[in-house]
Design a protein around this motif. Structure first.
Motif, PDB file in Angstrom:
ATOM      1  N   ILE A 149      10.255   4.375 -11.702  1.00 42.74           N
ATOM      2  CA  ILE A 149       9.119   5.492 -11.630  1.00 42.74           C
ATOM      3  C   ILE A 149       8.875   4.655  -9.922  1.00 42.74           C
ATOM      4  O   ILE A 149       8.549   3.324 -10.133  1.00 42.74           O
ATOM      5  CB  ILE A 149       8.102   4.949 -12.283  1.00 42.74           C
ATOM      6  N   MET A 150       8.988   5.758  -8.987  1.00 41.07           N
ATOM      7  CA  MET A 150       8.590   5.261  -7.340  1.00 41.07           C
ATOM      8  C   MET A 150       7.730   6.480  -7.535  1.00 41.07           C
ATOM      9  O   MET A 150       7.639   7.607  -6.724  1.00 41.07           O
ATOM     10  CB  MET A 150       9.942   5.509  -7.032  1.00 41.07           C
ATOM     11  N   PRO A 151       6.116   5.661  -7.023  1.00 39.65           N
ATOM     12  CA  PRO A 151       4.958   6.349  -7.081  1.00 39.65           C
ATOM     13  C   PRO A 151       4.496   6.072  -5.895  1.00 39.65           C
ATOM     14  O   PRO A 151       2.740   6.174  -5.646  1.00 39.65           O
ATOM     15  CB  PRO A 151       3.621   5.613  -8.063  1.00 39.65           C
ATOM     16  N   SER A 152       5.252   6.619  -4.908  1.00 40.23           N
ATOM     17  CA  SER A 152       4.552   6.215  -3.136  1.00 40.23           C
ATOM     18  C   SER A 152       4.143   7.255  -2.458  1.00 40.23           C
ATOM     19  O   SER A 152       4.259   8.305  -3.139  1.00 40.23           O
ATOM     20  CB  SER A 152       5.966   6.167  -2.761  1.00 40.23           C
ATOM     21  N   VAL A 153       3.228   6.699  -1.924  1.00 41.82           N
ATOM     22  CA  VAL A 153       1.872   7.160  -1.672  1.00 41.82           C
ATOM     23  C   VAL A 153       2.587   8.088  -0.114  1.00 41.82           C
ATOM     24  O   VAL A 153       2.067   9.432  -0.069  1.00 41.82           O
ATOM     25  CB  VAL A 153       0.942   6.544  -0.909  1.00 41.82           C
ATOM     26  N   SER A 154       3.405   7.616   0.641  1.00 38.75           N
ATOM     27  CA  SER A 154       4.371   8.150   1.858  1.00 38.75           C
ATOM     28  C   SER A 154       5.306   7.455   1.936  1.00 38.75           C
ATOM     29  O   SER A 154       5.945   6.190   2.227  1.00 38.75           O
ATOM     30  CB  SER A 154       3.302   8.042   3.078  1.00 38.75           C
TER      31      SER A 154
ATOM     32  N   TYR B  28       1.614  11.542  -5.964  1.00 39.98           N
ATOM     33  CA  TYR B  28       1.419   9.832  -6.285  1.00 39.98           C
ATOM     34  C   TYR B  28       0.192   9.646  -6.514  1.00 39.98           C
ATOM     35  O   TYR B  28       0.338   7.935  -7.831  1.00 39.98           O
ATOM     36  CB  TYR B  28       1.524   9.103  -5.050  1.00 39.98           C
ATOM     37  N   TRP B  29      -1.530  10.640  -6.928  1.00 38.96           N
ATOM     38  CA  TRP B  29      -2.595   9.842  -7.566  1.00 38.96           C
ATOM     39  C   TRP B  29      -2.755  10.350  -8.540  1.00 38.96           C
ATOM     40  O   TRP B  29      -3.344  10.037  -8.956  1.00 38.96           O
ATOM     41  CB  TRP B  29      -3.821  10.499  -6.458  1.00 38.96           C
ATOM     42  N   ASP B  30      -2.181  11.031  -9.089  1.00 41.80           N
ATOM     43  CA  ASP B  30      -2.238  11.887 -10.537  1.00 41.80           C
ATOM     44  C   ASP B  30      -1.423  10.729 -11.269  1.00 41.80           C
ATOM     45  O   ASP B  30      -0.024  11.532 -11.774  1.00 41.80           O
ATOM     46  CB  ASP B  30      -1.514  13.670 -10.353  1.00 41.80           C
ATOM     47  N   ILE B  31      -2.666  10.153 -12.007  1.00 41.82           N
ATOM     48  CA  ILE B  31      -1.881   8.722 -13.231  1.00 41.82           C
ATOM     49  C   ILE B  31      -2.237   9.710 -14.761  1.00 41.82           C
ATOM     50  O   ILE B  31      -1.201   9.152 -15.503  1.00 41.82           O
ATOM     51  CB  ILE B  31      -3.147   7.789 -12.528  1.00 41.82           C
TER      52      ILE B  31
ATOM     53  N   MET C  95       0.589  -1.472  -0.139  1.00 38.49           N
ATOM     54  CA  MET C  95       0.265  -0.533  -0.137  1.00 38.49           C
ATOM     55  C   MET C  95       1.096   1.287  -0.032  1.00 38.49           C
ATOM     56  O   MET C  95       0.582   2.037  -0.631  1.00 38.49           O
ATOM     57  CB  MET C  95      -0.789   0.254   1.308  1.00 38.49           C
ATOM     58  N   GLN C  96       2.222   0.803   0.650  1.00 37.64           N
ATOM     59  CA  GLN C  96       3.069   2.669   0.938  1.00 37.64           C
ATOM     60  C   GLN C  96       3.326   2.801  -0.324  1.00 37.64           C
ATOM     61  O   GLN C  96       3.336   3.806  -0.189  1.00 37.64           O
ATOM     62  CB  GLN C  96       3.935   2.299   2.457  1.00 37.64           C
ATOM     63  N   LYS C  97       3.870   1.340  -1.018  1.00 41.02           N
ATOM     64  CA  LYS C  97       3.740   2.740  -2.488  1.00 41.02           C
ATOM     65  C   LYS C  97       4.225   2.431  -3.341  1.00 41.02           C
ATOM     66  O   LYS C  97       3.513   2.741  -5.358  1.00 41.02           O
ATOM     67  CB  LYS C  97       5.626   0.728  -2.859  1.00 41.02           C
ATOM     68  N   GLY C  98       2.150   2.555  -3.755  1.00 40.45           N
ATOM     69  CA  GLY C  98       1.409   2.825  -4.606  1.00 40.45           C
ATOM     70  C   GLY C  98       1.523   2.134  -5.856  1.00 40.45           C
ATOM     71  O   GLY C  98       1.344   3.034  -7.190  1.00 40.45           O
TER      72      GLY C  98
END
Length: 423
Positions: A325-330, A367-370, A255-258
């Motif tokens: 790419i690293m789309p981590s949430v936090s 992270y949420w901006d796909i 989950m943390q890594k998106g």
């Protein structure tokens, strides 16, 4: 300066970024002529690099007195520890631990991993720390991550020496806010007892101040760095297809890594072009969920799950990539983008990652901006000028981010802490 350091993993046996950071920091600190580091880990395997520090295994530190001869001890611990140290430590057992399940050397077994009984291992680790703290000579204690905070506290109580803790992540990062109260309590207790708290980013520092209610004056930001690539890694020649691009996500599939944002961005890119392959390297509790999502989006023929990678496999994968790419949430810090840029791979990171504070020659998106993520992937894969700029300038930038400089900053913190503590 003599430092007693507590950690949970150390290369080449690593399960995440903690081991990589511990190695880089200690190697960087060892460049200081008078720096002596004793690094404690649950279970050494014998192939760790001890050329610049000394490793003590908690699994070879006795907590119950046993009458064992030298040759037997040498046969059991000689590959990673001087047998004499076993006897020296045996003379500093401070309580009756016969109730513990000790082996024939009077030591507690540790998995060296993150087992189901992790909290029991954390507690046992802190017990063993008391023996080591009584026997070793040191000026300061340094505990890495929440797993070793209880050990640091115990060593401080035993020795009367100051404690610095190193926050590589908090449970707020790992759980997206759904915090485990037991873990939070261990983290907060470590912070409360620490004389100073080092955080891997300003992002993490603010979490420590605002969520764990720590005095800002005792919390510092100490960004991570990256180790120089060894020659054998530099010599790796990537296998690339000329008419096909590869975009890589490499990390825990949690989950943390998106990871879901990576899949959704991949689906958007593949609606525009089919000459790109996507790779999600790693494992984690969301792996099956991601495989299903890839199938639902109809992109399984362009998507690969090679599993967990380590050592040279990581660099082979990076060098074969056109985009990382690293789309981590936090992400408290995130060393992997630095490793990718070191390999001349154009990199996209989330603005919610600590490394975004020190990296400029990469693309940053929420992270949420796909949509932004998909645009960035497509642009790097389509426009050679952008690809070459990020490739060349990114490498130049990370080559200047050195653990030796981080080690000097940590040294200054040590000196200030010791000065304040002795007042």
């Amino acid at each position: 300066m003599k430092v007693l350091m507590f950690g949970w993993e150390f290369p080449p046996h690593i399960l995440g970024g903690l081991g990589t950071a511990s190695y880089g920091l200690t190697k960087g600190m060892s460049q200081q002529q008078d720096m002596e580091i004793t690094f404690c880990i649950p279970r050494p395997w014998g192939d760790e690099d001890q050329s610049f520090l000394r490793i003590i295994g908690m699994n070879s530190t006795p907590v119950v007195w046993r009458d064992v001869d030298w040759e037997y001890v040498k046969g059991r611990v000689g590959s990673y520890m001087d047998p004499q140290l076993y006897y020296d430590l045996r003379d500093h057992i401070y309580a009756d631990f016969n109730y513990l399940n000790a082996n024939d050397l009077g030591c507690i077994e540790f998995s060296g991993r993150y087992p189901a009984n992790l909290h029991e291992e954390i507690n046992n680790y802190s017990i063993v720390a008391g023996v080591i703290a009584r026997q070793q000579e040191f000026e300061i204690i340094h505990s890495h991550d929440w797993l070793t905070y209880p050990a640091g506290i115990h060593a401080k109580q035993v020795s009367g020496k100051p404690l610095v803790i190193h926050v590589h992540a908090t449970d707020f990062d790992r759980s997206r806010g759904n915090v485990n109260p037991t873990v939070y309590a261990i983290e907060k207790n470590g912070m409360d007892h620490a004389d100073h708290i080092m955080c891997v980013s300003e992002l993490t520092r603010q979490t420590v101040i605002n969520k764990y209610f720590q005095d800002p004056r005792k919390v510092s930001t100490v960004h991570n760095a990256v180790s120089p690539l060894p020659q054998e890694i530099q010599d790796i020649v990537p296998q690339k297809k000329p008419n096909e691009k590869v975009v890589t996500f490499l990390g825990r599939i949690t989950m943390q890594k998106g990871p879901e944002y990576f899949v959704e961005a991949a689906a958007m890119v593949l609606h525009r072009t089919r000459n790109i392959r996507f790779v999600m390297a790693g494992n984690g509790d969301m792996m099956n969920q991601m495989i299903r999502l890839v199938a639902e989006r109809g992109i399984a023929d362009r998507f690969h799950f090679p599993g967990f990678m380590k050592g040279s496999q990581v660099y082979e994968m990076l060098k074969a990539s056109d985009v990382y790419i690293m789309p981590s949430v936090s992400e408290p810090f995130g060393i992997s983008p630095l490793e990718a840029m070191q390999c001349s791979v154009p990199t996209i990171i989330s603005k919610q990652s600590g490394c975004a504070e020190i990296l400029e020659k990469c693309i940053k998106t929420d992270y949420w901006d796909i949509h932004a993520m998909a645009d960035a992937i497509y642009a790097i894969c389509t426009y050679p000028a952008l690809y070459e700029y990020l490739r060349d300038e990114g490498k130049k930038e990370v080559d200047g981010i050195k653990w030796e400089d981080v080690g000097l900053k940590v040294r200054r913190i040590y000196e200030e802490v010791i000065k304040q503590y002795n007042r």
